[in-house]
Enzyme design. Structure first.
Site, short mmCIF file in Angstrom:
data_model
loop_
_atom_site.label_atom_id
_atom_site.label_comp_id
_atom_site.label_asym_id
_atom_site.label_seq_id
_atom_site.Cartn_x
_atom_site.Cartn_y
_atom_site.Cartn_z
N ARG A 15 48.76 47.47 30.41
CA ARG A 15 48.62 47.52 28.97
C ARG A 15 48.39 48.95 28.50
NH1 ARG A 15 44.90 45.72 31.90
NH2 ARG A 15 45.88 43.68 31.94
N HIS A 237 40.48 54.85 39.43
CA HIS A 237 40.42 53.52 40.01
C HIS A 237 39.88 52.59 38.94
CE1 HIS A 237 38.61 50.45 42.99
NE2 HIS A 237 39.88 50.18 42.78
N ASP A 238 40.58 51.50 38.66
CA ASP A 238 40.22 50.67 37.52
C ASP A 238 38.78 50.17 37.57
OD1 ASP A 238 40.69 48.85 39.60
OD2 ASP A 238 42.36 47.85 38.60
N THR A 239 38.27 49.92 38.77
CA THR A 239 36.88 49.46 38.84
C THR A 239 35.91 50.56 38.44
OG1 THR A 239 37.55 48.03 40.66
CG2 THR A 239 35.20 48.25 40.27
N THR A 261 41.84 40.42 39.18
CA THR A 261 42.58 39.95 40.35
C THR A 261 41.70 40.04 41.59
OG1 THR A 261 44.66 40.67 39.37
CG2 THR A 261 44.64 40.32 41.75
#
Length: 492
Positions: A15, A237-239, A261
């Site tokens: 997104r 990193h998305d986390t 996920t």
């Protein structure tokens, strides 16, 4: 008032979101959404890097068409994957491998012949997972050594930023997921790299989150009719981006769960925690924004539900996630359990069949309805979360007052309810778009609009409605009664 564009790419979707920071609050507007996922070619799994680059361009075009002046762009993605580039042409050598590709299984055994798993953990503090970049690079070097000649690799988010005009440098929080970083120096672990026989010159320079990475290329500015826009490194990193946006209480201890996920459950600490016990319990030390360490464990999260739904819908059942939640609500609790992290569930495939095979293999019966399969996932995740919280508390000598859950998993109210009961304490859920919010606010911090990580979290608390879930006493008692049974099954 400043406006920042966040590209947030997960393993199943991506997104583009404009974030406006004004008077201590964040407003967000989604301008583009697109599917993502592995592509299979000749039996191997890859990411469609050229398509993802085009999706970024579409997102940027849509953002500019809103008429908003953009003050920054940053990209975060899932961890561990990378792209190789030719130094002369600047072009990608091949499609980047997807972390679910099975080539790493054999590579891991060869790595462990050079350095034991225990020694590797002492070097890096990273949980042993065969999808980690260390095993990917070793498999890649064995199969395609030509890709390592006159080349360099970049983590996926930095490779995507490069396509926009960003620098050929790698961001720290992502690099910490590679299993090749020295957690003390926060640089590549060169001794380890040399032991593996990997060439040093393919490894990029590492920079911190909140670093200016360049600006939108002249070619794209001309194509899109815009002025240059700064490109920043967020928590790539998305986390790391999600954890930076955890609306943690100002006082008191807290743990976090970034639910997507993958479900990343952990605590934010100031220095790496590397011990024989943390190794035994598969706890990992990944980099965080602001010099923090994300001490956490990786758990298969909504991937389990996504794959169940995908397979069932391919069979014509036409189920939504809400339909699956209602199926589970009506099913008997704590009747069946799985090990959410069982390797049988890791790769795309027949998830309903694999779960039924696990239940049968572990002596839990012969025939299982779809509702019972979904309920087994719900109960097992809730119990698994509470087991991991107990491990964190034991190692860090702390008692967490609450669990802050961020990410898309917060939309699953049933999972939040069950998790609160399994933990027998408060669960605070939100924001849903924590990753994008963290991405945006780290950009704002780099641009001087927010003064610190604590300031980022204050903006989050000011900006989003949070939902609190409390323990149901009857369900908490039920979970307590089956906890030992689950512990045995969760090791299978």
């Amino acid at each position: 008032m400043k406006n920042f564009l966040a590209f947030d790419l997960g393993a199943s979707s991506g997104r583009a979101i404009i974030g406006t920071v004004d008077n201590g609050k964040l407003a967000m507007q989604e301008v583009h959404r697109f599917p993502n996922g592995p592509v299979e070619i000749d039996g191997s799994f890859y990411w469609d890097y050229p398509r993802l680059c085009n999706e970024l361009k579409t997102g940027l075009k849509n953002a500019l068409q809103t008429g908003v002046k953009l003050d920054g762009i940053a990209i975060d993605t899932w961890g561990v994957d990378y792209v190789f580039f030719d130094r002369t042409t600047g072009k990608a050598r091949r499609l980047p491998y997807n972390y679910r590709d099975t080539r790493t299984v054999a590579a891991a055994e060869k790595v462990w012949q050079k350095i034991s798993q225990s020694e590797l953990y002492q070097y890096t503090g990273i949980q042993c997972m065969t999808l980690n970049t260390i095993y990917q690079l070793c498999a890649h070097y064995e199969e395609h050594p030509e890709d390592f000649e006159n080349s360099f690799f970049l983590p996926i988010p930095d490779a995507l930023a490069l396509s926009l005009g960003g620098s050929a440098k790698a961001e720290y929080t992502f690099c910490s997921t590679t299993n090749l970083l020295d957690p003390a120096s926060r640089n590549w672990h060169w001794e380890l790299i040399d032991k593996l026989g990997l060439p040093r010159d393919v490894f990029p320079e590492i920079v911190e989150a909140g670093t200016l990475s360049g600006e939108l290329s002249a070619e794209l500015c001309a194509e899109l009719g815009c002025d240059p826009i700064p490109i920043f490194k967020c928590g790539a990193h998305d986390t790391a981006s999600a954890v930076s946006a955890v609306p943690a209480p100002v006082e008191g201890s807290w743990a976090y769960l970034s639910a997507g996920t993958w479900a990343l459950l952990g605590a934010e600490i100031d220095a790496p925690m590397i011990s024989s016990e943390s190794e035994k319990q598969s706890l990992t030390n990944e980099g965080g924004v602001g010099g923090k360490i994300r001490f956490l464990t990786n758990i298969m999260g909504s991937w389990l539900f996504q794959e169940l739904r995908r397979v069932w819908n391919e069979e014509g059942k036409n189920l939504s996630f809400n339909d699956m939640e209602q199926m589970a609500r009506k099913s008997e609790p704590c009747k069946y359990f799985i090990n959410p992290n069982c390797s049988e569930f890791a790769a795309p495939g027949d998830m309903p069949g694999n779960i039924r095979a696990f239940l049968k293999r572990t002596g839990q019966g012969e025939n299982f309805t779809d509702a019972e399969v979904v309920r087994a996932v719900y109960d097992s995740l809730a119990l698994y979360f509470s087991e991991k919280i107990a491990l964190l508390e034991n190692l860090l000598k702390v008692k967490y007052a609450c669990l802050n859950v961020v990410g898309g998993g917060t939309k699953d109210g049933f999972l939040m309810e069950l998790t609160a009961s399994s933990l027998d304490r408060q669960v605070v859920a939100g924001p849903v778009e924590a990753t994008a919010a963290g991405n945006i606010l780290v950009q704002a911090m780099a641009a001087g609009e927010v003064d610190s990580l604590a300031g980022v979290r204050q903006v989050i608390r000011n900006s989003f409605e949070l939902k609190t879930f409390t323990s149901d006493s009857a369900m908490a008692d039920k979970y307590a009664s089956v906890r030992e049974q689950f512990r045995v099954i969760s090791t299978k």
